[in-house]
Design a protein around this motif. Structure first.
Motif, mmCIF file in Angstrom:
data_model
loop_
_atom_site.group_PDB
_atom_site.id
_atom_site.type_symbol
_atom_site.label_atom_id
_atom_site.label_comp_id
_atom_site.label_asym_id
_atom_site.label_seq_id
_atom_site.Cartn_x
_atom_site.Cartn_y
_atom_site.Cartn_z
ATOM 1 N N SER A 291 -72.479 -18.333 81.503
ATOM 2 C CA SER A 291 -73.808 -18.718 81.978
ATOM 3 C C SER A 291 -73.669 -19.969 82.839
ATOM 4 N N GLY A 292 -74.603 -20.137 83.759
ATOM 5 C CA GLY A 292 -74.572 -21.306 84.632
ATOM 6 C C GLY A 292 -75.941 -21.940 84.720
ATOM 7 N N THR A 293 -75.970 -23.258 84.777
ATOM 8 C CA THR A 293 -77.236 -23.972 84.947
ATOM 9 C C THR A 293 -77.051 -25.093 85.961
ATOM 10 N N PRO A 294 -77.943 -25.205 86.948
ATOM 11 C CA PRO A 294 -77.812 -26.271 87.942
ATOM 12 C C PRO A 294 -77.964 -27.655 87.303
ATOM 13 N N ILE A 295 -77.032 -28.531 87.579
ATOM 14 C CA ILE A 295 -77.056 -29.914 87.099
ATOM 15 C C ILE A 295 -76.679 -30.811 88.273
#
Length: 342
Positions: free
Chosen positions: A196-200
């Motif tokens: 999974s990826g989340t913008p940070i």
């Protein structure tokens, strides 16, 4: 932003100065100061974008004999990506933008980041120096924004995976991991591998890794060092995922205000500064990898077969994602044709 500086002994000068005003002065003794904004610290050893900017400043001064002078604004001093793009679209200035700055105006830029598109530096450089995709992108970007894409600035080599859970040697090693993403294109890439990826934001990456908000991220070795990520990441996989670059953007009013000689000198300086960056970035890749290994990171270099497995998973999935963003197929075709002809 363009400002004016008049040397004391100059005579019979006419200048037009002020916020957003365009300076057009062909008279001897007038120096034109051009603002250049960009991300990252003013440290040429750690920030290749600053290395490019500082070399460009020096070369522009030399080639125009002081007629043009660049004023550098590192560390996003003039605003974050979208603010700086708005400035360069409306004021005679220069800006080095990342994908976060370019993509809202020209999402087709994501095509140039198809995973494993390039085998190495030479392929990537030919793609941007000679390819039909980039020529078409420059023209389309100008039509949409009224600004010029003057250069593709190499900022650190190729992206590598890091994480704090386990070595990543094949796509299945991604399953169940959470990764920091720079933008939504990286989210799509992680999902292709089963993660999974989340913008940070970059400024929050270190703490995100330290506190476990994310298990890993991807960046070239230069940025891993710049962000001290070796302190909070254990495993480094040199998969050469994507070419790491940013984009020098010029306001068209600025370019139109220059004399033919100044314009030629600026373009020549940009080309030379870019060549210096390329030499520096490529020459320091192994040195930076060794630095990270010495600091305790476990470095893994995938085999040819493992790289092929990464590509097999990532490339089709990413192209599908591009199509879902309503990016015209012609851009994908142009890019792939350029790579095949390399």
């Amino acid at each position: 932003m363009l400002t004016c500086k008049i040397k004391p002994l100059a005579k019979w000068m006419t200048t037009v100065c002020g916020a957003g005003a365009l300076l057009i002065s062909g008279l001897a003794g007038a120096a034109t100061t051009i603002d250049l904004s960009y991300n990252g610290a003013p440290d040429a050893d750690k920030n290749a974008v600053h290395l490019f900017a500082s070399n460009l400043k020096k070369l522009v001064d030399e080639k125009t004999k002081g007629e043009l002078e660049l004023k550098l604004y590192p560390n996003s001093m003039l605003g974050e990506e979208e603010q700086r793009m708005e400035q360069v679209m409306n004021m005679p200035s220069l800006n080095i933008a990342s994908f976060a700055g370019i993509s809202p105006l020209f999402p087709e830029i994501y095509v140039s980041s198809i995973p494993f598109l390039f085998k190495g530096f030479d392929d990537a450089r030919r793609f941007f120096d000679q390819g039909e995709y980039w020529k078409a992108a420059q023209e389309e970007f100008y039509q949409r924004t009224g600004t010029r894409l003057l250069a593709v600035v190499e900022e650190g080599g190729f992206l590598a995976f890091t994480n704090n859970k386990r070595p990543i040697k094949q796509p299945d090693d991604f399953k169940g991991l959470r990764f920091r993403a720079m933008d939504k294109s990286q989210v799509a890439l992680y999902e292709a591998f089963g993660a999974s990826g989340t913008p940070i934001p970059w400024t929050e990456v270190y703490m995100a890794m330290k506190t476990g908000v994310a298990d890993g991220q991807m960046n070239p070795p230069m940025y891993i060092i710049l962000g001290s990520l070796q302190e909070v990441q254990k495993y480094l996989t040199l998969a050469n995922i994507q070419y790491s670059d940013q984009f020098l953007v010029a306001n068209d009013q600025l370019m139109a205000s220059l004399t033919d000689e100044q314009k030629a000198a600026l373009k020549e300086a940009v080309e030379e500064a870019n060549q210096l960056n390329r030499q520096s970035v490529e020459s320091k890749v192994e040195e930076r990898v060794q630095f990270l290994a010495d600091k305790g990171m476990e470095v893994y270099r995938p085999t040819v077969e493992q790289l092929a497995a990464f590509q097999e998973k990532a490339k089709p999935s990413y192209v599908t994602w591009l199509e879902e963003q309503n990016i015209d197929q012609k851009w994908i075709d142009l890019a792939l044709q350029d790579v095949e002809s390399n």
